[in-house]
Design a protein around this motif. Structure first.
Motif, PDB file in Angstrom:
ATOM      1  N   MET A 145       0.831  -1.206   0.000  1.00  0.00           N
ATOM      2  CA  MET A 145       0.000   0.000   0.000  1.00  0.00           C
ATOM      3  C   MET A 145       0.863   1.253   0.000  1.00  0.00           C
ATOM      4  O   MET A 145       0.581   2.239  -0.709  1.00  0.00           O
ATOM      5  CB  MET A 145      -0.915  -0.022   1.230  1.00  0.00           C
ATOM      6  CG  MET A 145      -1.722   1.249   1.463  1.00  0.00           C
ATOM      7  SD  MET A 145      -0.848   2.522   2.455  1.00  0.00           S
ATOM      8  CE  MET A 145      -0.720   1.722   4.048  1.00  0.00           C
ATOM      9  N   MET A 146       1.948   1.240   0.775  1.00  0.00           N
ATOM     10  CA  MET A 146       2.826   2.407   0.857  1.00  0.00           C
ATOM     11  C   MET A 146       3.562   2.644  -0.466  1.00  0.00           C
ATOM     12  O   MET A 146       3.769   3.788  -0.875  1.00  0.00           O
ATOM     13  CB  MET A 146       3.820   2.223   2.005  1.00  0.00           C
ATOM     14  CG  MET A 146       3.144   2.140   3.373  1.00  0.00           C
ATOM     15  SD  MET A 146       4.278   1.715   4.713  1.00  0.00           S
ATOM     16  CE  MET A 146       5.119   3.288   4.955  1.00  0.00           C
ATOM     17  N   ILE A 147       3.927   1.561  -1.150  1.00  0.00           N
ATOM     18  CA  ILE A 147       4.572   1.695  -2.457  1.00  0.00           C
ATOM     19  C   ILE A 147       3.611   2.327  -3.461  1.00  0.00           C
ATOM     20  O   ILE A 147       3.977   3.241  -4.218  1.00  0.00           O
ATOM     21  CB  ILE A 147       5.068   0.324  -2.962  1.00  0.00           C
ATOM     22  CG1 ILE A 147       6.205  -0.176  -2.073  1.00  0.00           C
ATOM     23  CG2 ILE A 147       5.523   0.419  -4.416  1.00  0.00           C
ATOM     24  CD1 ILE A 147       6.666  -1.588  -2.399  1.00  0.00           C
ATOM     25  N   ARG A 148       2.361   1.848  -3.474  1.00  0.00           N
ATOM     26  CA  ARG A 148       1.364   2.427  -4.385  1.00  0.00           C
ATOM     27  C   ARG A 148       1.152   3.905  -4.076  1.00  0.00           C
ATOM     28  O   ARG A 148       1.068   4.751  -4.985  1.00  0.00           O
ATOM     29  CB  ARG A 148       0.039   1.673  -4.267  1.00  0.00           C
ATOM     30  CG  ARG A 148       0.061   0.275  -4.871  1.00  0.00           C
ATOM     31  CD  ARG A 148      -1.345  -0.280  -5.002  1.00  0.00           C
ATOM     32  NE  ARG A 148      -2.020  -0.388  -3.715  1.00  0.00           N
ATOM     33  CZ  ARG A 148      -1.947  -1.468  -2.931  1.00  0.00           C
ATOM     34  NH1 ARG A 148      -1.218  -2.514  -3.309  1.00  0.00           N
ATOM     35  NH2 ARG A 148      -2.595  -1.494  -1.785  1.00  0.00           N
ATOM     36  N   TYR A 149       1.079   4.233  -2.789  1.00  0.00           N
ATOM     37  CA  TYR A 149       0.870   5.629  -2.391  1.00  0.00           C
ATOM     38  C   TYR A 149       2.043   6.494  -2.834  1.00  0.00           C
ATOM     39  O   TYR A 149       1.861   7.632  -3.273  1.00  0.00           O
ATOM     40  CB  TYR A 149       0.692   5.698  -0.869  1.00  0.00           C
ATOM     41  CG  TYR A 149       0.180   7.032  -0.372  1.00  0.00           C
ATOM     42  CD1 TYR A 149      -1.182   7.274  -0.292  1.00  0.00           C
ATOM     43  CD2 TYR A 149       1.053   8.043   0.007  1.00  0.00           C
ATOM     44  CE1 TYR A 149      -1.663   8.500   0.164  1.00  0.00           C
ATOM     45  CE2 TYR A 149       0.589   9.264   0.460  1.00  0.00           C
ATOM     46  CZ  TYR A 149      -0.772   9.486   0.539  1.00  0.00           C
ATOM     47  OH  TYR A 149      -1.228  10.711   0.973  1.00  0.00           O
ATOM     48  N   LEU A 150       3.253   5.957  -2.734  1.00  0.00           N
ATOM     49  CA  LEU A 150       4.448   6.702  -3.136  1.00  0.00           C
ATOM     50  C   LEU A 150       4.386   7.058  -4.616  1.00  0.00           C
ATOM     51  O   LEU A 150       4.624   8.219  -4.999  1.00  0.00           O
ATOM     52  CB  LEU A 150       5.688   5.877  -2.814  1.00  0.00           C
ATOM     53  CG  LEU A 150       7.053   6.528  -3.111  1.00  0.00           C
ATOM     54  CD1 LEU A 150       8.058   6.206  -2.009  1.00  0.00           C
ATOM     55  CD2 LEU A 150       7.610   6.041  -4.445  1.00  0.00           C
ATOM     56  N   PHE A 151       4.050   6.084  -5.468  1.00  0.00           N
ATOM     57  CA  PHE A 151       4.026   6.337  -6.906  1.00  0.00           C
ATOM     58  C   PHE A 151       2.802   7.150  -7.321  1.00  0.00           C
ATOM     59  O   PHE A 151       2.896   8.027  -8.189  1.00  0.00           O
ATOM     60  CB  PHE A 151       4.085   5.023  -7.672  1.00  0.00           C
ATOM     61  CG  PHE A 151       5.441   4.396  -7.666  1.00  0.00           C
ATOM     62  CD1 PHE A 151       6.513   5.016  -8.285  1.00  0.00           C
ATOM     63  CD2 PHE A 151       5.665   3.173  -7.037  1.00  0.00           C
ATOM     64  CE1 PHE A 151       7.779   4.444  -8.282  1.00  0.00           C
ATOM     65  CE2 PHE A 151       6.924   2.598  -7.031  1.00  0.00           C
ATOM     66  CZ  PHE A 151       7.991   3.240  -7.652  1.00  0.00           C
TER      67      PHE A 151
END
Length: 310
Positions: free
Chosen positions: A100-106
């Motif tokens: 989830m944090m990776i998706r939010y970052l991108f």
């Protein structure tokens, strides 16, 4: 795009197998490596890691206990991924939050996503209240508005993580270091679990370490490249007060009054010498800063990108 999950551990022998299982389940669809850093464990943690090591594990064993910041820095140095996630080894952070944090970052074009522990599962008196006070104080003094400075779970782009300059006990101030780097950062709610195995390495005694590190971070944030602005301002203020007092006493002496026993005379002399010493310290600090950059061919800036013909 490869992910490196950096996890410092120290005496977490009972948490190793559940940690590997949680990582495998949470990151099944992501190309990733696990970088475990053993920070001087004495309870068989290293043997447990080796006995249960997955094929994508890189184990870094330090020769003694250096502390979480140094262990984290060692893991980041050895990470090979384009993204780097940092995680505690006690299973209080949940690896399932990382995708989830990776998706939010991108999705938001960020450089760093920091976790904010929702429903924190720690003791109120010894952990939560001191943490809330420390977080408020850090926000006020550094003007970096993150609600949870103590959450280890973060996702970084590689260039940011590898240029944080982690040492000492500065892992608590990673958001401040991120701001100094000029990276874009946001905070998201993440899960937090009560510790099931082992013993916490933190206690109320760390408050004084946080306070001393905070003073350093405020200085570093505001004056790392211009120390003379601090020492010069304080020095000239003290020198002005000291000279003003001495001139006043000189005038009083000329008018025929006795000044030898006056406390103002001692104060004026002390303030004058303090001013001279602070100004001199400022000059020395400036020379040290110049030596730091020039001797290592460092630049006082970081280029994000260059657009156009070279």
């Amino acid at each position: 795009m490869k992910l490196s999950v950096v996890i410092p551990v120290m005496n977490e022998v009972e948490n190793i197998k559940p940690l590997f299982a949680a990582l495998a389940s949470s990151l099944a669809g992501i190309d990733h490596e696990i970088v475990l850093v053993d920070d001087g464990s004495t309870d068989g943690t290293v043997a447990e890691i080796q006995a249960n090591a997955p094929s994508n594990l890189q184990l870094v064993v330090l020769n003694k206990n250096y502390g979480q910041t140094t262990a984290m820095a060692a893991g980041i140095d050895h990470a090979k991924g384009d993204l780097i996630a940092t995680l505690d080894g006690d299973l209080q952070n949940d690896p399932s939050d990382i995708p989830m944090m990776i998706r939010y970052l991108f999705d938001n074009d960020l450089d760093v996503v920091a976790g904010r522990r929702a429903g924190r599962q720690d003791g109120m008196i010894l952990r939560k209240i001191p943490s809330k006070i420390a977080n408020a104080l850090i926000r006020t003094l550094t003007d970096v508005h993150i609600r949870d400075y103590g959450c280890t779970l973060k996702v970084f782009k590689k260039d940011v993580a590898k240029n944080l300059g982690l040492y000492g006990e500065l892992h608590r101030f990673i958001p401040v270091l991120v701001q100094l780097y000029g990276a874009k950062m946001a905070e998201v709610d993440v899960r937090h679990h009560a510790r099931k195995f082992g013993k916490s390495k933190y206690g109320i005694g760390r408050t004084f370490k946080v306070m001393s590190d905070l003073l350093f971070m405020v200085f570093f944030q505001k004056y790392s490249q211009k120390p003379m602005h601090l020492f010069g301002s304080l020095g000239f203020s003290s020198l002005f007060i000291g000279l003003a007092l001495n001139l006043y006493l000189l005038f009083v002496k000329i008018m025929g009054e006795e000044i030898g026993g006056r406390p103002l005379l001692s104060l004026g002399i002390i303030m004058t010498f303090i001013g001279i010493q602070l100004i001199t310290t400022g000059f020395i600090a400036e020379f040290i800063m110049r030596t730091y950059y020039e001797s290592q061919n460092k630049k006082p800036y970081i280029i994000k990108k260059i657009i156009g013909k070279q």
